[in-house]
Scaffold this active site. Structure first.
Site, short mmCIF file in Angstrom:
data_model
loop_
_atom_site.label_atom_id
_atom_site.label_comp_id
_atom_site.label_asym_id
_atom_site.label_seq_id
_atom_site.Cartn_x
_atom_site.Cartn_y
_atom_site.Cartn_z
N GLY A 1 2.86 -1.04 4.20
CA GLY A 1 3.04 0.37 3.83
C GLY A 1 4.49 0.67 3.53
N GLY A 2 5.17 1.25 4.52
CA GLY A 2 6.54 1.75 4.35
C GLY A 2 7.49 0.81 3.61
N GLU B 1 -6.87 4.87 7.73
CA GLU B 1 -6.64 6.29 7.39
C GLU B 1 -7.86 6.87 6.69
OE1 GLU B 1 -2.85 5.60 5.46
OE2 GLU B 1 -2.06 4.99 7.41
N ASN C 1 0.88 -1.17 0.00
CA ASN C 1 0.00 0.00 0.00
C ASN C 1 0.92 1.22 0.00
OD1 ASN C 1 -1.74 2.08 0.49
ND2 ASN C 1 -2.35 1.40 2.55
N TRP C 2 1.05 1.81 -1.16
CA TRP C 2 1.99 2.94 -1.27
C TRP C 2 1.51 4.19 -0.56
CZ3 TRP C 2 4.02 3.24 -7.06
CH2 TRP C 2 4.74 2.06 -7.35
N LYS C 3 0.22 4.21 -0.21
CA LYS C 3 -0.38 5.42 0.41
C LYS C 3 -0.11 6.63 -0.48
CE LYS C 3 -0.15 3.17 4.85
NZ LYS C 3 -0.10 3.27 6.30
N HIS D 1 -9.53 1.39 4.77
CA HIS D 1 -8.27 1.55 5.50
C HIS D 1 -8.50 2.49 6.69
CE1 HIS D 1 -4.15 2.60 6.47
NE2 HIS D 1 -3.80 1.49 5.85
N SER E 1 3.57 -2.21 10.20
CA SER E 1 5.03 -2.34 10.37
C SER E 1 5.58 -3.70 9.96
CB SER E 1 5.43 -1.98 11.81
OG SER E 1 5.04 -0.65 12.12
N GLY F 1 2.73 2.25 10.75
CA GLY F 1 3.72 3.31 10.57
C GLY F 1 4.45 3.69 11.84
P1 13P Z 1 3.16 0.32 7.58
O1 13P Z 1 3.61 -0.98 6.95
O2 13P Z 1 3.91 1.51 7.05
O3 13P Z 1 3.09 0.24 9.06
O4 13P Z 1 1.65 0.56 7.07
C1 13P Z 1 0.71 -0.44 7.24
C2 13P Z 1 -0.51 -0.10 6.48
O5 13P Z 1 -1.28 0.77 6.85
C3 13P Z 1 -0.75 -0.84 5.23
O6 13P Z 1 -2.03 -0.58 4.74
#
Ligand code: 13P
Length: 250
Positions: A233-234, A96, A9-11, A94, A212, A172
């Site tokens: 994510g990251g 967010e 998930n590149w956000k 999500h 994470s 995150g």
């Molecule tokens: P991180 O892997 O950066 O913690 O993000 C997780 C996430 O929200 C994936 O959708």
């Protein structure tokens, strides 16, 4: 047997120029074909993802969508648009989107129904806040989310769904849920699907952990019986890390 599924998930990261580089690097990787891999990019990067990832076994998708096909919905993208560009996944609900943009379970349910109507594979996110975890209310919270989000979703569709359990406090933050805690919740979710649908549906639905996830912890998480994948994510923003996540078995 459920196929493991690792999705990035590149956000809100990666301009088109940056995305071109990352996608070109990903295309060069030799990824385990027994693991399903995908990236959910910003909408503006989707055409370039379609072009560069063609002929690879890396799928791609959106991070959100409206439930309508078209119309006066400034700023939104539709399931038809995702399909047209060749996307197969869409992340829905999500945390967010829920917390920052105020999406509620009713809206997420409408999006989920629409995603199935358009033959997209939704990745439905759920998970509790730190306060809920500290009050030991995580199961209650996730149950309430899923019951509402899955309203009117058919048994045949639920088998195609990917559910991502993402405890908000682990996103995150560098704080991963312990593999045992993640497994406990994924098992709880599978039991809930068995209760709401059937044992068969529960066996078929794929459940990811997210929060994470990185090369250093993916193996331990993926070894758990009820964790079928990761939503990342990251660590999905670096081609080497993404490669290590997909190739966690070897
Ligand atoms: P991180 O892997 O950066 O913690 O993000 C997780 C996430 O929200 C994936 O959708």
């Amino acid at each position: 047997m459920r196929k493991p599924v690792i999705v990035g998930n590149w956000k809100m990261n990666m301009t088109v120029s940056e995305a071109k580089n990352l996608l070109a690097d990903l295309k060069e990787k030799r990824l385990d074909t027994e693991v399903e891999a995908g990236v959910c990019t910003p909408a503006i990067d989707l055409p370039i993802a379609a072009e560069i990832l063609e002929g690879t076994n890396i799928g791609f998708g959106g991070q959100n969508m409206h439930f309508e096909e078209s119309g006066a919905f400034t700023g939104e993208i539709s399931p038809t648009m995702l399909k047209d560009v060749g996307a197969t996944y869409v992340i829905l609900g999500h945390s967010e989107r829920r917390d920052i943009f105020g999406e509620d379970d009713k809206l997420i349910n409408e999006k989920l129904l629409s995603a199935f109507d358009h033959d997209l594979t939704p990745i439905l996110c759920c998970g509790e806040s730190l306060e809920e975890r500290e009050a030991n209310k995580q199961e209650e919270r996730v149950k309430a989310q899923l019951e509402a989000d899955l309203k009117d979703i058919s048994e045949s569709d639920i088998k195609k769904l990917i559910i991502a359990y993402e405890p908000i406090w682990a996103i995150g933050t560098g704080k991963t849920a312990s593999a045992d805690d993640a497994e406990a919740m994924c098992a709880f979710i599978r039991n809930l699907v068995a209760e709401l649908y059937s044992k068969e549906a529960a066996e078929a639905v794929r459940i990811q952990y997210g929060g994470s996830v990185k090369p250093a912890n993916v193996k331990e998480l993926m070894a758990k019986e009820n964790i079928d994948g990761a939503l990342v994510g990251g660590a999905s923003l670096k081609a080497d890390d993404f490669e290590a996540l997909v190739n966690h078995r070897g």
